[in-house]
Design an enzyme around this catalytic site. Structure first.
Site, PDB file in Angstrom:
ATOM      1  N   SER A 148       0.847  -1.189   0.000  1.00  0.00           N
ATOM      2  CA  SER A 148       0.000   0.000   0.000  1.00  0.00           C
ATOM      3  C   SER A 148       0.884   1.241   0.000  1.00  0.00           C
ATOM      4  O   SER A 148       1.798   1.371   0.816  1.00  0.00           O
ATOM      5  CB  SER A 148      -0.890  -0.007   1.250  1.00  0.00           C
ATOM      6  OG  SER A 148      -1.719   1.126   1.260  1.00  0.00           O
ATOM      7  N   GLY A 149       0.655   2.136  -0.962  1.00  0.00           N
ATOM      8  CA  GLY A 149       1.461   3.356  -1.066  1.00  0.00           C
ATOM      9  C   GLY A 149       2.684   3.230  -1.937  1.00  0.00           C
ATOM     10  O   GLY A 149       3.484   4.160  -2.032  1.00  0.00           O
ATOM     11  N   THR A 162      -1.535   2.704  -8.308  1.00  0.00           N
ATOM     12  CA  THR A 162      -2.572   3.466  -9.023  1.00  0.00           C
ATOM     13  C   THR A 162      -1.943   4.494  -9.955  1.00  0.00           C
ATOM     14  O   THR A 162      -2.391   4.660 -11.098  1.00  0.00           O
ATOM     15  CB  THR A 162      -3.514   4.149  -8.007  1.00  0.00           C
ATOM     16  OG1 THR A 162      -4.171   3.128  -7.237  1.00  0.00           O
ATOM     17  CG2 THR A 162      -4.564   4.984  -8.711  1.00  0.00           C
ATOM     18  N   ASN A 174      -0.898   5.598   3.172  1.00  0.00           N
ATOM     19  CA  ASN A 174      -1.042   6.189   1.838  1.00  0.00           C
ATOM     20  C   ASN A 174      -2.168   7.220   1.880  1.00  0.00           C
ATOM     21  O   ASN A 174      -3.284   6.915   2.304  1.00  0.00           O
ATOM     22  CB  ASN A 174      -1.374   5.063   0.842  1.00  0.00           C
ATOM     23  CG  ASN A 174      -1.488   5.543  -0.590  1.00  0.00           C
ATOM     24  OD1 ASN A 174      -1.298   6.726  -0.881  1.00  0.00           O
ATOM     25  ND2 ASN A 174      -1.812   4.636  -1.486  1.00  0.00           N
ATOM     26  N   SER A 199      -5.138   6.046  -0.947  1.00  0.00           N
ATOM     27  CA  SER A 199      -5.125   4.580  -1.022  1.00  0.00           C
ATOM     28  C   SER A 199      -6.381   4.050  -1.713  1.00  0.00           C
ATOM     29  O   SER A 199      -7.501   4.432  -1.363  1.00  0.00           O
ATOM     30  CB  SER A 199      -5.043   4.004   0.393  1.00  0.00           C
ATOM     31  OG  SER A 199      -5.076   2.596   0.362  1.00  0.00           O
ATOM     32  N   SER A 200      -6.195   3.188  -2.703  1.00  0.00           N
ATOM     33  CA  SER A 200      -7.351   2.529  -3.352  1.00  0.00           C
ATOM     34  C   SER A 200      -7.966   1.559  -2.360  1.00  0.00           C
ATOM     35  O   SER A 200      -7.287   0.652  -1.879  1.00  0.00           O
ATOM     36  CB  SER A 200      -6.899   1.755  -4.597  1.00  0.00           C
ATOM     37  OG  SER A 200      -6.320   2.620  -5.537  1.00  0.00           O
ATOM     38  N   GLY A 231      -2.690  -2.988  -2.145  1.00  0.00           N
ATOM     39  CA  GLY A 231      -1.452  -3.652  -1.751  1.00  0.00           C
ATOM     40  C   GLY A 231      -1.565  -4.324  -0.394  1.00  0.00           C
ATOM     41  O   GLY A 231      -2.516  -4.127   0.354  1.00  0.00           O
ATOM     42  N   GLU A 277      -1.335  -5.104   3.385  1.00  0.00           N
ATOM     43  CA  GLU A 277      -1.511  -4.151   4.482  1.00  0.00           C
ATOM     44  C   GLU A 277      -1.230  -4.815   5.828  1.00  0.00           C
ATOM     45  O   GLU A 277      -1.636  -5.950   6.080  1.00  0.00           O
ATOM     46  CB  GLU A 277      -2.938  -3.577   4.485  1.00  0.00           C
ATOM     47  CG  GLU A 277      -3.203  -2.687   3.290  1.00  0.00           C
ATOM     48  CD  GLU A 277      -4.558  -2.023   3.301  1.00  0.00           C
ATOM     49  OE1 GLU A 277      -4.744  -1.074   2.503  1.00  0.00           O
ATOM     50  OE2 GLU A 277      -5.439  -2.431   4.081  1.00  0.00           O
TER      51      GLU A 277
END
Length: 525
Positions: free
Chosen positions: A4-5, A9, A51, A54-55, A273, A275
């Site tokens: 994540s981050g 994206t 993030n 974050s998605s 991602g 986590e």
């Protein structure tokens, strides 16, 4: 893929731009494909501790080509983190769209939607931000409005949608107190105004003549089910709005070609991602399971198939070992004794609780190297994933896995006179062309009617798509854990290179055979 981050994206957006540029075209369709991103990010992304954008859902973008020209595109969404609507941990925010609305709507529009000061709302309280941030959100709101117009949302649809979102926020402020005479619960006196605002948002600002009837029915249902129902409504309504937006985008981007014409396809998967937060819940388990499956997919293609081909050709080759995460997948997915199977089993029992579920896990996985029972007072357990050990808090697992809306509420929304709300809750909802729905979407729509662990099915369909394709892997590496630019932490980098299997990948690429013509090509040369 990546943490994540790590930039998945943003890389997806760059990749889309690159592909559109290679098409050497500037058609309206190509521009529309690029312009739907602000819409998806506003409704599907949020700030987390890892993030700021974050998605909170996975998306699979299918680009369809004829003679090197894009003729259409389709978007599939997976596992939207609906629980974020009603709960965020410290340092996190709700979905961007709520903040954009407060920053971007005029005073008159806020009054029309019944929106007050943002600090009053429990679902976003104390998380609004500075003046500079609010100005940034105002610009983002304008981008969202432009994207809604471009995608083809009618003005009334946009009004209804924002009224529903305002209603969701008001719903979060409804509280309950016991009746003095009967002891049953009622809406507290202090929150009756919030109930009315919520009902008006769900109902829509139009057709006031029959609103009192809807309000009475809404209050009756809410009181019979209390706080759980309040939060269930908020999550389900938001999830339906998001699904409707995705389907409107797909209507816009659908290819307009002869069905007999064969189209080629490039698919891009941008999924959340891995986590590991201070508190990890059911959502993190689903996200990390998806990443486990993608890591296994990567291992299968990069190591297993590659080395099998060398053995088949009888090439001199020293086998390269890699970290195989199959035992973790078996722990999670095996039937009938995998973690998700046990979760489904417990979810089917009305008397089961999160504690009985954890007790079942502790007895079933005793001695498993990848599972550790929880320690201390917090109900939970730990799993050693390919990317490290994650401690999960088990509270809410059964309720989130059931993911149901009480039938009384379902009927109330189906019979609503608000066109959008009724569309969102009818069987033919979300897309006017049901034949175009992916298998995962059909399963998703059935969730209120039958119990089948939608998260697992959604992932299963996604993996079927992956294994039927010719894959290329884009590995995103996070430079540091502080969310700051221009800083590279070598330890953070090395950890990712190790658990992703990239060090072994370098070795197999260096020692292996990167160029492999067919026999026909070779003979011709």
């Amino acid at each position: 893929s990546g943490e994540s981050g790590a930039g998945k994206t943003e890389s997806t957006k760059l990749l889309l731009q690159h592909i559109m540029n290679l098409c050497k075209g500037n058609s309206q369709l190509e521009q529309q494909i690029l312009q739907v991103n602000p819409l998806l990010e506003a409704f599907g992304n949020a700030q987390t501790v890892m993030n700021d954008n974050s998605s909170r859902f996975g998306k699979y973008i299918q680009l369809r080509f004829q003679n090197n020209t894009v003729r259409g595109a389709k978007l599939s969404e997976y596992l939207l983190e609906k629980s974020r609507v009603v709960q965020q941990d410290a340092g996190e925010r709700n979905f961007h769209i709520f903040y954009y609305m407060f920053a971007g709507l005029s005073s008159e529009e806020k009054e029309m939607y019944g929106l007050l000061d943002p600090s009053l709302y429990r679902y976003i309280s104390e998380r609004f931000g500075t003046e500079d941030v609010a100005q940034h959100w105002k610009q983002k709101y304008q981008e969202v409005c432009n994207a809604l117009d471009m995608v083809g949302f009618q003005e009334q649809e946009q009004v209804d949608m924002q009224a529903i979102l305002a209603g969701v926020l008001s719903l979060g402020n409804v509280t309950f107190e016991p009746e003095e005479s009967s002891g049953s619960l009622k809406v507290s006196e202090s929150s009756r105004g919030w109930l009315k605002a919520a009902a008006r948002g769900m109902y829509g600002p139009s057709l006031p003549a029959v609103f009192p009837t809807f309000l009475r029915a809404f209050q009756c249902v809410i009181c019979s089910l209390c706080a759980d129902a309040r939060d269930s409504i908020a999550k389900v309504v938001y999830g339906r709005v998001f699904g409707w937006i995705v389907c409107k985008i797909n209507e816009l981007l659908a290819e307009n070609v002869d069905p007999e014409v064969e189209l080629r396809e490039i698919g891009i998967l941008d999924i959340f991602g891995f986590e590991n937060f201070a508190v990890n819940r059911f959502e993190q388990l689903c996200i990390n399971l998806a990443n486990e499956q993608l890591q296994h997919f990567f291992n299968h293609h990069i190591f297993q198939l590659e080395q099998d081909a060398y053995k088949e050709e009888e090439l001199p080759w020293e086998t390269i070992t890699f970290s195989n995460n199959e035992p973790v997948l078996n722990l999670l997915l095996a039937k009938p004794l995998g973690l998700l199977s046990l979760l489904d089993e417990q979810s089917a029992f009305p008397q089961a609780t999160d504690k009985t579920f954890v007790d079942k896990l502790n007895s079933s996985f005793k001695g498993n190297l990848h599972f550790q029972p929880g320690r201390g007072r917090v109900l939970g357990f730990s799993i050693t994933h390919y990317a490290g050990k994650v401690q999960y808090t088990a509270g809410g697992f059964l309720e989130k896995n059931r993911d149901t809306l009480p039938a009384s509420l379902h009927g109330l929304f189906i019979n609503s006179v608000t066109p959008l709300l009724s569309v969102l809750f009818t069987g033919k909802s979300l897309c006017y062309n049901r034949a175009s729905l992916a298998k995962a979407k059909l399963l998703w729509l059935a969730r209120l009617l039958i119990f089948l662990c939608p998260h697992q099915h959604s992932l299963m369909v996604l993996m079927e798509r992956m294994y039927s394709a010719n894959p290329h892997f884009v590995r995103c590496i996070k430079p540091n854990s502080q969310k700051v630019p221009g800083v590279v932490d070598s330890q953070v980098l090395l950890q990712q290179l190790r658990y992703n299997g990239l060090l072994e990948t370098v070795r197999i690429r260096r020692d292996g055979f990167s160029w492999r013509p067919s026999f026909e090509e070779f003979a011709e040369r």
